[in-house]
Scaffold this motif. Structure first.
Motif, PDB file in Angstrom:
ATOM      1  N   TYR A  92       1.746   9.877   1.526  1.00 42.87           N
ATOM      2  CA  TYR A  92       1.013   9.463   2.720  1.00 42.87           C
ATOM      3  C   TYR A  92      -0.407   9.023   2.407  1.00 42.87           C
ATOM      4  N   MET A  93      -0.989   9.519   1.307  1.00 40.71           N
ATOM      5  CA  MET A  93      -2.337   9.072   0.924  1.00 40.71           C
ATOM      6  C   MET A  93      -2.344   7.585   0.608  1.00 40.71           C
ATOM      7  N   GLY A 148       3.165   3.511  10.574  1.00 41.31           N
ATOM      8  CA  GLY A 148       3.931   4.725  10.810  1.00 41.31           C
ATOM      9  C   GLY A 148       3.398   5.895  10.014  1.00 41.31           C
ATOM     10  N   ASP A 149       2.647   5.617   8.979  1.00 40.75           N
ATOM     11  CA  ASP A 149       2.047   6.631   8.116  1.00 40.75           C
ATOM     12  C   ASP A 149       0.540   6.630   8.324  1.00 40.75           C
ATOM     13  N   PRO A 150      -0.159   7.626   7.775  1.00 40.59           N
ATOM     14  CA  PRO A 150      -1.627   7.593   7.838  1.00 40.59           C
ATOM     15  C   PRO A 150      -2.175   6.342   7.150  1.00 40.59           C
ATOM     16  N   ASN A 151      -3.406   6.026   7.446  1.00 41.07           N
ATOM     17  CA  ASN A 151      -4.070   4.893   6.796  1.00 41.07           C
ATOM     18  C   ASN A 151      -4.410   5.325   5.376  1.00 41.07           C
ATOM     19  N   GLY A 152      -3.622   4.912   4.421  1.00 39.93           N
ATOM     20  CA  GLY A 152      -3.804   5.325   3.037  1.00 39.93           C
ATOM     21  C   GLY A 152      -4.993   4.647   2.380  1.00 39.93           C
ATOM     22  N   PRO A 181       2.118   8.807  -9.292  1.00 40.34           N
ATOM     23  CA  PRO A 181       3.464   8.252  -9.350  1.00 40.34           C
ATOM     24  C   PRO A 181       3.856   7.452  -8.108  1.00 40.34           C
ATOM     25  N   ASN A 182       3.077   7.514  -7.039  1.00 42.15           N
ATOM     26  CA  ASN A 182       3.424   6.795  -5.813  1.00 42.15           C
ATOM     27  C   ASN A 182       2.784   5.421  -5.713  1.00 42.15           C
ATOM     28  N   LEU A 183       1.933   5.068  -6.648  1.00 42.13           N
ATOM     29  CA  LEU A 183       1.396   3.708  -6.646  1.00 42.13           C
ATOM     30  C   LEU A 183       2.477   2.746  -7.124  1.00 42.13           C
ATOM     31  N   GLU A 184       2.326   1.478  -6.768  1.00 43.56           N
ATOM     32  CA  GLU A 184       3.332   0.469  -7.134  1.00 43.56           C
ATOM     33  C   GLU A 184       3.444   0.306  -8.643  1.00 43.56           C
ATOM     34  N   ALA A 185       4.624  -0.040  -9.083  1.00 42.22           N
ATOM     35  CA  ALA A 185       4.839  -0.363 -10.493  1.00 42.22           C
ATOM     36  C   ALA A 185       4.154  -1.687 -10.814  1.00 42.22           C
ATOM     37  N   VAL A 186       3.806  -1.877 -12.063  1.00 44.36           N
ATOM     38  CA  VAL A 186       3.187  -3.127 -12.489  1.00 44.36           C
ATOM     39  C   VAL A 186       4.210  -4.244 -12.330  1.00 44.36           C
ATOM     40  N   ALA A 187       3.866  -5.227 -11.532  1.00 50.69           N
ATOM     41  CA  ALA A 187       4.749  -6.363 -11.281  1.00 50.69           C
ATOM     42  C   ALA A 187       3.911  -7.494 -10.704  1.00 50.69           C
ATOM     43  N   SER A 188       4.548  -8.596 -10.440  1.00 50.87           N
ATOM     44  CA  SER A 188       3.872  -9.742  -9.853  1.00 50.87           C
ATOM     45  C   SER A 188       3.312  -9.382  -8.480  1.00 50.87           C
ATOM     46  N   ALA A 189       2.042  -9.689  -8.253  1.00 48.69           N
ATOM     47  CA  ALA A 189       1.338  -9.459  -6.985  1.00 48.69           C
ATOM     48  C   ALA A 189       1.377  -7.993  -6.535  1.00 48.69           C
ATOM     49  N   GLU A 204       1.872  18.680   9.285  1.00 50.95           N
ATOM     50  CA  GLU A 204       1.307  17.526   9.973  1.00 50.95           C
ATOM     51  C   GLU A 204      -0.073  17.243   9.403  1.00 50.95           C
ATOM     52  N   GLY A 205      -0.287  15.990   9.102  1.00 45.53           N
ATOM     53  CA  GLY A 205      -1.577  15.596   8.552  1.00 45.53           C
ATOM     54  C   GLY A 205      -1.847  14.124   8.783  1.00 45.53           C
ATOM     55  N   ASP A 206      -3.058  13.737   8.526  1.00 47.64           N
ATOM     56  CA  ASP A 206      -3.494  12.356   8.688  1.00 47.64           C
ATOM     57  C   ASP A 206      -4.577  12.106   7.655  1.00 47.64           C
ATOM     58  N   GLY A 207      -4.897  10.858   7.400  1.00 54.06           N
ATOM     59  CA  GLY A 207      -5.944  10.552   6.444  1.00 54.06           C
ATOM     60  C   GLY A 207      -6.518   9.177   6.676  1.00 54.06           C
TER      61      GLY A 207
END
Length: 180
Positions: free
Chosen positions: A10-11, A17-21, A112-120, A161-164
Motif C-alpha cells: 500500500y505504500m 482504491g489504495d492509499p496514495n503511495g 520487493p513491491n517496486l516494479e521490475a526493471v523494464a521499458s517505461a 486499516e491504514g492510509d498514507g
C-alpha cells in the motif's frame, strides 16, 4: 509479517482504491537515456549509472541531503552489476557484516513491491521517505470457536486499516526507464 508486507504494498499504492503511495504522490525526477546514445554503455538497457546520478541531483537540496534510495529487487541487482571500463564493479558493498549499502553516500533499501526493471517502468526512487506518513487504526483481532466448529478449530480474523500520503510531493522522485 503478512501485515508488514501488505502495508509495504500500500505504500506504493495507486491513490484510487489504495492509499496514495509514495510513487503516485512523488514525481518523475528523471527519464532515463539508456545505451551509448545517452553516453552510457550499450549494456545499460533502460537506465544506467549516469541516470542514477541525474536522479540524485534533480531532487531539491533539503531532501537530497537526508534522502535514501529504494529499489526493486532486480534494480538493485542491475546496480550491483555496473562495471567501469576496467571491469571493476562500481557498487561494492563489501562483505562486512551489518554494512549498510550506499550509493553516492546515501543508504540503499530493497523494496520487493517496486516494479521490475523494464521499458517505461519505475523501479528506483530517491528521496526523503520520512515525508511519507502512514496513518493506522488499531489492529483488530476477532476469535471464533463456532466458525470452524466442524473441524474442531479456532478461527482468527485480523483487520488492519491504514492510509498514507507523501506530505511534500518534491520529497521523493523516481527514474522512468527508457522505452528502448
Amino acid at each position: 509479517r503478512r501485515i508488514a508486507l501488505a502495508t509495504n504494498d500500500y505504500m506504493i499504492g495507486d491513490g484510487t482504491g489504495d492509499p496514495n503511495g509514495f510513487m503516485t504522490a512523488g514525481s518523475a525526477g528523471w527519464t532515463a537515456t539508456s545505451g551509448t546514445a545517452g553516453g552510457q554503455q550499450a549494456s545499460d538497457t533502460f537506465w544506467g549509472p549516469l541516470d542514477i546520478i541525474e536522479l540524485y541531483h534533480v531532487l531539491p537540496v533539503p531532501w537530497r541531503a537526508v534522502g535514501s534510495w529504494m529499489m526493486s529487487n532486480d534494480a538493485l541487482a542491475k546496480v550491483r552489476s555496473f562495471r567501469d571500463s576496467g571491469g571493476m564493479f562500481l557498487f561494492d558493498p563489501g562483505l562486512i557484516q551489518d554494512f549498510q549499502p550506499r550509493i553516492l553516500g546515501r543508504p540503499v533499501f530493497e523494496n520487493p513491491n517496486l516494479e521490475a526493471v523494464a521499458s517505461a517502468s519505475e523501479s528506483i526512487a530517491y528521496g526523503d521517505f520520512s515525508q511519507y506518513y502512514i496513518r493506522q487504526l488499531p489492529l483488530r483481532v476477532d476469535v471464533s470457536n463456532e466458525y470452524a466448529w466442524g473441524s474442531d478449530a479456532i478461527a482468527l480474523r485480523i483487520i488492519y486499516e491504514g492510509d498514507g500520503d507523501l506530505m511534500h510531493a518534491t520529497a521523493i522522485r523516481y527514474i522512468v526507464s527508457d522505452d528502448t
